[in-house]
Write a protein that holds these residues in place. Structure first.
Motif, mmCIF file in Angstrom:
data_model
loop_
_atom_site.group_PDB
_atom_site.id
_atom_site.type_symbol
_atom_site.label_atom_id
_atom_site.label_comp_id
_atom_site.label_asym_id
_atom_site.label_seq_id
_atom_site.Cartn_x
_atom_site.Cartn_y
_atom_site.Cartn_z
ATOM 1 N N ALA A 238 7.508 0.599 -27.268
ATOM 2 C CA ALA A 238 6.327 -0.399 -27.499
ATOM 3 C C ALA A 238 5.366 0.077 -28.409
ATOM 4 N N GLU A 239 4.253 -0.823 -28.202
ATOM 5 C CA GLU A 239 3.099 -0.365 -28.994
ATOM 6 C C GLU A 239 2.310 0.949 -28.674
ATOM 7 N N PRO A 240 1.526 1.277 -29.516
ATOM 8 C CA PRO A 240 0.927 2.873 -29.310
ATOM 9 C C PRO A 240 0.136 2.768 -28.300
ATOM 10 N N ILE A 241 0.089 3.736 -27.419
ATOM 11 C CA ILE A 241 -0.621 3.783 -26.217
ATOM 12 C C ILE A 241 -2.091 4.796 -26.519
ATOM 13 N N GLU A 242 -3.052 4.412 -25.704
ATOM 14 C CA GLU A 242 -4.310 5.198 -26.128
ATOM 15 C C GLU A 242 -4.217 6.460 -24.897
ATOM 16 N N ARG A 243 -3.652 6.526 -23.833
ATOM 17 C CA ARG A 243 -3.342 7.613 -22.903
ATOM 18 C C ARG A 243 -2.480 7.230 -21.812
ATOM 19 N N PHE A 244 -2.052 8.098 -20.917
ATOM 20 C CA PHE A 244 -1.424 7.813 -19.825
ATOM 21 C C PHE A 244 -1.885 8.836 -18.759
ATOM 22 N N ALA A 245 -1.394 8.443 -17.643
ATOM 23 C CA ALA A 245 -1.578 9.338 -16.430
ATOM 24 C C ALA A 245 -0.598 9.089 -15.386
ATOM 25 N N VAL A 246 -0.067 10.182 -14.584
ATOM 26 C CA VAL A 246 0.895 10.254 -13.731
ATOM 27 C C VAL A 246 0.052 10.276 -12.368
ATOM 28 N N TYR A 247 0.057 9.168 -11.379
ATOM 29 C CA TYR A 247 -0.330 9.242 -10.202
ATOM 30 C C TYR A 247 0.415 9.651 -9.051
ATOM 31 N N ARG A 248 -0.340 10.148 -8.132
ATOM 32 C CA ARG A 248 0.575 10.323 -6.692
ATOM 33 C C ARG A 248 0.018 8.964 -5.893
ATOM 34 N N THR A 249 1.153 8.254 -5.209
ATOM 35 C CA THR A 249 0.755 7.104 -4.796
ATOM 36 C C THR A 249 1.362 6.841 -3.177
ATOM 37 N N ASN A 250 0.853 5.947 -2.494
ATOM 38 C CA ASN A 250 1.650 5.572 -1.319
ATOM 39 C C ASN A 250 2.285 4.104 -1.525
ATOM 40 N N GLN A 251 2.440 3.918 -2.787
ATOM 41 C CA GLN A 251 3.573 2.755 -2.934
ATOM 42 C C GLN A 251 4.881 3.028 -2.593
ATOM 43 N N GLY A 252 5.498 1.863 -2.280
ATOM 44 C CA GLY A 252 7.082 1.814 -1.957
ATOM 45 C C GLY A 252 7.153 2.918 -0.702
ATOM 46 N N THR A 253 6.200 2.919 0.222
ATOM 47 C CA THR A 253 6.260 3.869 1.719
ATOM 48 C C THR A 253 6.416 2.933 2.739
ATOM 49 N N ASP A 254 6.181 1.542 2.660
ATOM 50 C CA ASP A 254 5.936 0.632 3.982
ATOM 51 C C ASP A 254 4.785 1.381 4.845
ATOM 52 N N MET A 255 3.777 1.963 4.394
ATOM 53 C CA MET A 255 2.791 2.315 5.121
ATOM 54 C C MET A 255 1.902 1.109 5.491
ATOM 55 N N HIS A 256 1.854 0.190 4.885
ATOM 56 C CA HIS A 256 1.222 -1.128 5.649
ATOM 57 C C HIS A 256 1.750 -1.633 6.971
ATOM 58 N N LEU A 257 3.014 -1.355 7.412
ATOM 59 C CA LEU A 257 3.425 -2.086 8.393
ATOM 60 C C LEU A 257 3.179 -1.299 9.958
ATOM 61 N N LEU A 258 2.980 -2.364 10.559
ATOM 62 C CA LEU A 258 2.606 -2.174 12.219
ATOM 63 C C LEU A 258 3.714 -2.605 12.815
ATOM 64 N N SER A 259 3.763 -1.784 14.279
ATOM 65 C CA SER A 259 4.802 -2.340 15.192
ATOM 66 C C SER A 259 4.044 -2.947 16.483
ATOM 67 N N VAL A 260 4.796 -4.056 16.931
ATOM 68 C CA VAL A 260 4.101 -4.665 18.021
ATOM 69 C C VAL A 260 5.110 -4.816 19.231
ATOM 70 N N THR A 261 4.795 -4.819 20.354
ATOM 71 C CA THR A 261 5.681 -5.137 21.543
ATOM 72 C C THR A 261 5.819 -6.517 21.694
ATOM 73 N N SER A 262 4.980 -7.260 21.497
ATOM 74 C CA SER A 262 4.862 -8.617 21.608
ATOM 75 C C SER A 262 4.428 -9.666 20.363
ATOM 76 N N PHE A 263 5.093 -10.726 20.284
ATOM 77 C CA PHE A 263 4.668 -11.578 18.996
ATOM 78 C C PHE A 263 3.127 -11.938 19.360
ATOM 79 N N ALA A 264 2.742 -11.976 20.505
ATOM 80 C CA ALA A 264 1.284 -12.562 20.943
ATOM 81 C C ALA A 264 0.287 -11.632 20.328
ATOM 82 N N GLU A 265 0.716 -10.428 19.810
ATOM 83 C CA GLU A 265 -0.178 -9.333 19.627
ATOM 84 C C GLU A 265 -0.543 -9.659 17.834
#
Length: 428
Positions: A238-265
């Motif tokens: 690809a085109e020349p880059i200015e810089r790069f960085a390797v980040y540790r992330t929570n991407q691809g972890t399903d961390m955002h998901l909640l569990s519920v016992t009833s859809f009413a919640e």
């Protein structure tokens, strides 16, 4: 000290991860960076986010914290898109002698920022009560993500990690079309998948790791460890880059998901993992979106949707029938679940009536006339009525996902799933 930064970008450009990468280099004049920087994705349903709702955190050992603080604040003032109404930066500084005191409370705040809705005042009150050094710009909404990113850094052992190699464009190229060799991304995918994912979408022949907005990112490679994302990046032409960085992330972890016992919640602006029974044949509405309801054991229902950007995933959803047992993952808006993954647990049997089969020749009999039963013309055998037969379903129980072109940052790709006794069908 730990530095958390959020909300410096806009819909038109800039990127908080770019500022983080810049500071990684510049802050070495004041000390030593102690670990990989963090890229933390927060609640994906928040309506006032700019683009990806990400915050960053850096950890530095320094003898001149005042100079570090001044440098970071000046860089935010210089680079943040303050002219954008939705851009409201925030920066938080956690001194080393406060790590133990703040670790539990900011760890909880981090988890809440990923799963729940936090108002600006809650972050400001926490900062005031705990005496945390910080600076907010404009309404200071970025203080939410900044605190969350610091909480993530203080609690690295408590959450699942993935990694992303982010390459940044030279400044004179910002806002212009990106020059990349498409086939090199497919080559990188062939050589590093499943250690990397979401680089390309094989079915649509799309490169999905190259953004299209005016921000500084050239491409981002996501994967299981720093070595594998760097290997994939080395194969990109690809085109020349200015810089790069390797980040540790929570991407691809399903961390955002909640569990519920009833859809009413269930509440809008939250993400869930729901188990229920399909109540109606999926229907296609204007725009190509596919909608169907599921019901929990208490009789509560919620609509679920495979939206048009999920492409061929909708073909799978259209095969569902009332009575099928499913578990769905996704985010809720307007009381509708936007599906990210589906586990089809059991398929309900489907039946149809057909003419009886001759026991001698094995062929279907013909009607002998109204109310006269059925007869095999070849063998002369008779039968009184039609028979009921089970229909073979063109669907297999198992775990399915939307394609890479439609995957959200936090959704865990199936190549990372470790479920036993479940058929897993990764989208490629």
């Amino acid at each position: 000290m730990i530095i958390g930064i959020d909300d410096t970008d806009s819909n038109d450009g800039m990127c908080t991860t770019y500022l983080g990468a810049l500071l990684l280099d510049e802050l070495q004049a004041y000390g030593t960076l102690e670990t990989l920087p963090l890229l933390i994705r927060l609640n994906p349903t928040i309506p006032y986010k700019t683009r990806g709702n990400a915050a960053v955190a850096l950890k530095i050992r320094t003898d001149c914290p005042e100079k570090v603080t001044a440098h970071v604040v000046s860089r935010i003032e210089e680079l943040a898109h303050m002219e954008c109404e939705k851009t409201n930066p925030g920066v938080v500084f956690i001194p080393e002698n406060d790590y133990d005191r703040l670790k539990p409370v900011l760890g909880n705040f981090f988890e809440k920022a990923v799963k729940d809705v936090i108002e600006i005042q809650e972050a400001k009150t926490l900062i005031s009560e705990l005496g945390i050094p910080s600076k907010g710009f404009k309404n200071g909404r970025g203080l939410i993500g900044s605190l969350a990113a610091c909480g993530a850094m203080l609690n690295l052992e408590a959450w699942d990690h993935t990694f992303e190699y982010l390459a940044y464009r030279q400044k004179e190229s910002w806002g212009t079309p990106r020059e990349v060799e498409k086939e090199s991304f497919f080559e990188a995918d062939r050589k590093t998948y499943p250690g990397t994912w979401d680089t390309v979408d094989l079915k649509s022949r799309q490169v999905v790791c190259v953004p299209h907005s005016g921000d500084p990112v050239l491409f981002g490679i996501r994967g299981e460890n720093p070595a594998i994302v760097a290997e994939a990046a080395s194969l990109i032409r690809a085109e020349p880059i200015e810089r790069f960085a390797v980040y540790r992330t929570n991407q691809g972890t399903d961390m955002h998901l909640l569990s519920v016992t009833s859809f009413a919640e269930i509440q809008d602006m939250h993400s869930y993992r729901l188990e229920g029974t399909v109540q109606a044949i999926p229907r296609t509405i204007t725009g190509g979106h596919v909608i169907f309801p599921i019901r929990d054991e208490e009789g509560n229902e919620i609509d679920c949707a495979a939206f048009e950007p999920t492409k061929n995933f909708r073909l799978l959803i259209r095969k569902l029938r009332p009575g099928d047992k499913v578990e769905l993952s996704g985010s809720v808006s307007s009381r509708t679940l936007n599906i990210e993954k589906i586990e089809i647990k059991t398929l309900t049997p489907l039946y149809k009536e057909e003419n009886p089969i001759c026991p001698n020749c094995g062929k279907h009999m013909k009607s002998s006339g109204r109310a006269q039963g059925f007869r095999c013309k070849k063998c002369g055998t008779h039968a009184v009525s039609k028979i009921t037969c089970e229909i073979k379903r063109d669907l297999v129980a198992g775990l399915y996902e939307v394609p890479p072109c439609a995957r959200r940052h936090l959704a865990k790709p199936l190549v990372r799933e470790q479920k036993s006794n479940v058929n897993i069908f990764p989208a490629r």
